[in-house]
Each structure stands twice: as structure tokens, then as C-alpha cells.
Design a protein around this motif. Structure first.
Motif, PDB file in Angstrom:
ATOM      1  N   GLN A   1       0.451  -0.838  -0.427  1.00 22.48           N
ATOM      2  CA  GLN A   1       0.180  -0.205  -0.148  1.00 22.48           C
ATOM      3  C   GLN A   1       0.850   0.636  -0.023  1.00 22.48           C
ATOM      4  OE1 GLN A   1      -2.919   0.276   3.691  1.00 22.48           O
ATOM      5  NE2 GLN A   1      -1.380   0.386   4.946  1.00 22.48           N
ATOM      6  N   LYS A   2       1.856   1.520   0.533  1.00 21.29           N
ATOM      7  CA  LYS A   2       2.725   2.048   0.564  1.00 21.29           C
ATOM      8  C   LYS A   2       3.749   2.860  -0.740  1.00 21.29           C
ATOM      9  CE  LYS A   2       3.307   2.136   5.129  1.00 21.29           C
ATOM     10  NZ  LYS A   2       3.806   1.809   6.132  1.00 21.29           N
ATOM     11  N   GLY A   3       3.673   1.981  -1.967  1.00 21.72           N
ATOM     12  CA  GLY A   3       4.438   1.769  -3.560  1.00 21.72           C
ATOM     13  C   GLY A   3       4.280  -0.022  -3.692  1.00 21.72           C
ATOM     14  N   SER A   4       2.784   0.350  -4.697  1.00 16.15           N
ATOM     15  CA  SER A   4       3.007  -1.299  -5.187  1.00 16.15           C
ATOM     16  C   SER A   4       4.000  -1.601  -6.082  1.00 16.15           C
ATOM     17  CB  SER A   4       1.446  -1.011  -5.881  1.00 16.15           C
ATOM     18  OG  SER A   4       1.007  -0.404  -7.129  1.00 16.15           O
ATOM     19  N   ASP A   5       5.255  -0.759  -6.380  1.00 10.64           N
ATOM     20  CA  ASP A   5       5.742  -0.668  -7.571  1.00 10.64           C
ATOM     21  C   ASP A   5       6.956  -1.684  -7.057  1.00 10.64           C
ATOM     22  OD1 ASP A   5       6.219   1.542  -6.106  1.00 10.64           O
ATOM     23  OD2 ASP A   5       7.639   2.309  -8.024  1.00 10.64           O
ATOM     24  N   ILE A   6       7.010  -2.045  -5.662  1.00 16.79           N
ATOM     25  CA  ILE A   6       8.488  -2.577  -5.339  1.00 16.79           C
ATOM     26  C   ILE A   6       8.258  -4.705  -5.686  1.00 16.79           C
ATOM     27  CG2 ILE A   6       6.964  -3.628  -3.118  1.00 16.79           C
ATOM     28  CD1 ILE A   6       9.620  -3.463  -1.818  1.00 16.79           C
ATOM     29  N   SER A   7       9.084  -4.377  -6.316  1.00 18.11           N
ATOM     30  CA  SER A   7       9.369  -6.287  -6.608  1.00 18.11           C
ATOM     31  C   SER A   7       9.052  -7.124  -5.793  1.00 18.11           C
ATOM     32  CB  SER A   7      10.954  -6.347  -7.038  1.00 18.11           C
ATOM     33  OG  SER A   7      12.430  -6.912  -6.394  1.00 18.11           O
TER      34      SER A   7
ATOM     35  N   ILE B   1       9.946  -7.673  -1.565  1.00 12.27           N
ATOM     36  CA  ILE B   1       9.186  -7.557  -0.671  1.00 12.27           C
ATOM     37  C   ILE B   1       9.315  -9.203  -0.357  1.00 12.27           C
ATOM     38  CG2 ILE B   1       6.601  -8.395  -0.586  1.00 12.27           C
ATOM     39  CD1 ILE B   1       5.748  -7.070  -2.653  1.00 12.27           C
ATOM     40  N   SER B   2      10.074 -10.014  -0.798  1.00 10.70           N
ATOM     41  CA  SER B   2      10.636 -11.104  -0.233  1.00 10.70           C
ATOM     42  C   SER B   2      11.272 -11.643   0.169  1.00 10.70           C
ATOM     43  CB  SER B   2      11.359 -12.037  -1.156  1.00 10.70           C
ATOM     44  OG  SER B   2       9.764 -12.561  -2.483  1.00 10.70           O
TER      45      SER B   2
END
Length: 158
Positions: free
Chosen positions: A21-27, A31-32
Motif C-alpha cells: 500500500q505504500k508503493g505497489s511498484d516494489i518487486s 518484498i520477499s
């Protein structure tokens, strides 16, 4: 802040939702790394969160001013419509107006609150004319002078 953890969501799910929700462009790989899961496990969790409706959609948030929408207004409206079928028609018409960014049905003095983006005063005037033709009995318009805070992020801190 108190943790918000549903019986259906664990701490990793909440962490993933907070990241997205803070930046959906993160890979997915990033995230993993952050949540300490393998990329396939992370991807599976994100897909599950989408399928279960926790993630409604992912969008780009555009800069209104750069795109020429210099006039942001909050408009409170009341109507004298009391039949459910006619209210449905009104709400459907409001949903179809592209100027309306948000529309909320309210309790209290007014029936609806609209968040409206217009390019200028003339486009706002035209929008108001459209509202007046829809059975609106009372309108209060407030122009936004500047944003103090504008966020789409829910407070999901652990």
C-alpha cells in the motif's frame, strides 16, 4: 499503535499489505527479502490476498495539478428523493460522472459527500449545472486551498 491482525491474516500478510500500500511498484524479490520468505511463497501470498479481496486493485496515483486539475472541491449534497429505486438511479448517475473522485453516502445534515476534480472554475460551474438537474435540493461547496495530508495507506503497523 495496536496491531491489526485478523484471524485470517498473519503478521507476514499484514507486513506484505503494508509494503504494497505504500508503493505497489516494489518487486516481488524485494518484498520477499523484507518479509524473509522465498519469492514463490511471497507471490502465492500476494495472489491469495488479491483473490480474498484484501487487495482490491493496484493503481498509479497521478499528480492532479501537473495534469491541469487545479480545482479540487468537496461538495455536500442533499436530495429530496426517498424511493430506493430513484436513489439507485441517482447513485448510478453520480458513479458515472468522471469528475467525481469519491462519493460517500452520509448520515447527518447532508446525504452525500463528493470529492471532485475540475480543471478550472468554468468546468466546476458546468459540473454544478449537471448536479442541479439531478434532483439535488441543497449543495455546499468547499474549495481545497492546499493539501495538508493526502494518503491512501491504512494504519497497518505491527
Amino acid at each position: 499503535m495496536e496491531a491489526i491482525i485478523s484471524k485470517e491474516l498473519d503478521a507476514i500478510d499484514i507486513q506484505i499489505l503494508d509494503i504494497l500500500q505504500k508503493g505497489s511498484d516494489i518487486s516481488n524479490a524485494e518484498i520477499s527479502r523484507i518479509v524473509n520468505l522465498s519469492p514463490p511463497a511471497t507471490h502465492a501470498r500476494i495472489k491469495r490476498l488479491q483473490n480474498e479481496g484484501y487487495i482490491e486493485r493496484q493503481v498509479a496515483i497521478l499528480n492532479q495539478e501537473k495534469l491541469g486539475f487545479d480545482l479540487l472541491t468537496f461538495i455536500f449534497i442533499s436530495t429530496d428523493i426517498h424511493h430506493a429505486d430513484k436513489l439507485e438511479v441517482l447513485e448510478h448517475a453520480l458513479e458515472g460522472m468522471s469528475e467525481i473522485l469519491e462519493c460517500h453516502c452520509l448520515t447527518g445534515e447532508y446525504d452525500y459527500l463528493l470529492k471532485v476534480a475540475n480543471k478550472d472554475r468554468k468546468s466546476l460551474e458546468n459540473f454544478m449545472r449537471k448536479l442541479n438537474k439531478m434532483g439535488i435540493t441543497r449543495i455546499q461547496t468547499s474549495l481545497v486551498l492546499r493539501d495538508i495530508k493526502s494518503s491512501t495507506a491504512l494504519p497497518l503497523q505491527l
